[in-house]
Design an enzyme around this catalytic site. Sequence first.
Site, PDB file in Angstrom:
ATOM      1  N   HIS A 469       0.811  -1.278   0.007  1.00 24.06           N
ATOM      2  CA  HIS A 469      -0.051  -0.002   0.045  1.00 24.06           C
ATOM      3  C   HIS A 469       0.774   1.277   0.069  1.00 24.06           C
ATOM      4  O   HIS A 469       0.827   2.251  -0.826  1.00 24.06           O
ATOM      5  CB  HIS A 469      -1.077  -0.170   1.215  1.00 24.06           C
ATOM      6  N   GLU A 470       1.724   1.427   0.976  1.00 18.89           N
ATOM      7  CA  GLU A 470       2.462   2.699   0.856  1.00 18.89           C
ATOM      8  C   GLU A 470       3.536   2.584  -0.236  1.00 18.89           C
ATOM      9  O   GLU A 470       3.772   3.757  -0.491  1.00 18.89           O
ATOM     10  CB  GLU A 470       3.279   2.434   2.333  1.00 18.89           C
ATOM     11  N   HIS A 473       1.851   4.266  -3.057  1.00 20.70           N
ATOM     12  CA  HIS A 473       2.109   5.760  -2.854  1.00 20.70           C
ATOM     13  C   HIS A 473       3.278   6.374  -3.199  1.00 20.70           C
ATOM     14  O   HIS A 473       3.482   7.326  -3.798  1.00 20.70           O
ATOM     15  CB  HIS A 473       1.806   6.184  -1.289  1.00 20.70           C
ATOM     16  N   HIS A 476       3.694   6.732  -7.003  1.00 16.82           N
ATOM     17  CA  HIS A 476       3.117   8.180  -7.261  1.00 16.82           C
ATOM     18  C   HIS A 476       4.170   9.184  -7.325  1.00 16.82           C
ATOM     19  O   HIS A 476       4.258  10.189  -7.972  1.00 16.82           O
ATOM     20  CB  HIS A 476       1.883   8.488  -6.372  1.00 16.82           C
TER      21      HIS A 476
END
Length: 681
Positions: A469-470, A473, A476
């Site tokens: 999940h992290e 990010h 991105h």
Amino acid sequence: MNKILQKYDTPHETFPFGEVSLGDYEEAIMQGMTDEDKEIEAIVNNPDEPDFRNTIVALECAGDLLGKATEVFFNLLSCSTTDEMDELSEKLSPILSDHATRICFNKRLFERVRYVYEHADRSSLTPEDLMLLDDTYKGFTRSGVNLPEDRQERLREISNEMSLLDLKFSQNKLKETNDFILHITDEEDLAGLPESAVDAARTEARKRKKEGWVFTLHSPSLSPFMTYSSRRELRRQMYMASNTICFHDNKRNNTTIVKRIVDLCREEAQILGYDNYADFVLEERMAGNKENVYRLFSQLITAYKPTALKEQEALKAMARELEGEDFELKPWDKGYYSNKLKERLYDINSEMLRPYLELSKVKQGIFGLATRLYGISFVKRDDIPVYNEEVDTYEVFDEDGRYLAVLYCDFHPREDKKSGAWMTTFKGQWKEEDGTDSRPHVSLVMNLTRPTEDKPSLLTLGEVETFLHEFGHALHEIFADGTYGELSGSNVDWDFVELPSQLMENFSVEKDFLSTFARHYKTDEPLPDALIDRVVASKNFNIATDCLSQVRYGLLDMAFYTLEHEFEGDIEAFEQEAWKDAQITETTSGTCMSVQFSHIMAGGYAAGYYSYKWAEVLDADAFSVFRHNGIFDRATAQRFRDCILSKGGTEKPMTLYKRFRGCEPTIDALLERNGIHNHKS
């Protein structure tokens, strides 16, 4: 000399941790505000006709030193704080808030911005230019630049007070979390606990110079205890400690702070002309308005609640079978009996996977996934300064060898570090006037299971999912390719920001992904196919209950921030009323979520917690493309990178999403992924 005020003589001009004192931060931040004031004055006093370059871009570039200093300082408050840093943050926060407000209320500056907004030749501007122009103009109008002075003064007071309340809320939660320990000296009280949890507790006890075993409220300690301990009374103690953080009759009780935060947000919105804070926030989100948020919640409740009720009945039946027909299931029992039921149904539990999920192998697997999807590579560096010796650093390179980013990885819990997991940046991405691409310095911060004296860090599948999940990010930010820092990377609408992270979570239960790295830490044997099959089969275990749990939190968030009058009454009772439509089990009297709900009180998710479910609809829909084309399909990944990851906030989120997907998303892919079949479109 203050290192922050100089060009950093470090690899990629990374921040010189270890060479900066607390006083240096204060000096740099104060100097940064002075510099920005001068830069603003230069814009305001520019005799040339206002245009996009000399006003909008000049304003976006202002405050470089201030941004550089505050970005690092406030990040460290979350992952490496001290009492002295907390004190300095309390001193600086209202000063910084007042500085920002002063810029927002600068009418001469706004007149230049408005002139450009009304007179610019929009056909000569790129979509990114137009986004910056619109965002800049709205930033002023939504801050109250057109209000009379008395109303502006009240907004200034609100902003200053909110900056302190946010800090105090977080400080109270961290200290309360650290204060509680469960100290066990009788080995029989370890009944049911796996070896990994016992080893970690022994290590924690020795660290604290205590005999026996110590369990804490940090997730890697709390979660296994609640899942495996057969000592019901001790589970109750841990549950109550965890669910009463900042709800005790002491100086760290956050009840008054919560009420004040909610009231100030409402007052701010009403001064700006909105009925409530949610209306103000959602106007600039993908959702658009509160009706669309509630519509999503209603769809999810309708679709998932029947299945969730069946899941709870199965859980109760399991508990009664093991404990007797008169056994009454309590909240501190759920993790324990859920695990028992999952073992019976699928012959699997999280501990079975730990030996195959050693952190260094998981890291290789996740980095390898990014290489396979996007062609990027990671090179460890030992000469990049870090704020804690546990932090690892990497250079990230594109497929053609071009340098993309520095990546910091901070994996384990510490007492100076907040709970949870997050991605942040010590430096964002932007392009200089001459076109030079200034690349980002990205940080992954997690609280994963620590290594013990005789074992490396062995993770649960849930922790692997957190890492993914992290890392989503982080991608991105790593792939950011914007001109303006304000629109770069994860600087997107709040209900779009979770798409890249949640998309990556999908890989956690993909057999073809797990098989690339999951090997036994002692024997190097691969994770058996039969075990992977059971993981995949169990992926939707209690999925409906988990969904409604998220909806509950979203409903609570919306209940607080759709208030149109001063908060009155009892917070605990307010919670129960707010989330009753999604509530399927009893809650325990004396517990409270709101007083430790950092996301919506001090984390930027106020009136935005729905974003997780909103983005889940997007990620399920987006991953269906990967699944259709092959989960490692380079062309699909490249399109996701080109259309979404590299674009940041340079265009509207739905424009970007439709460019990738070809159409708007629906809830159908999420329902299919979760195996929910009782939904009627």
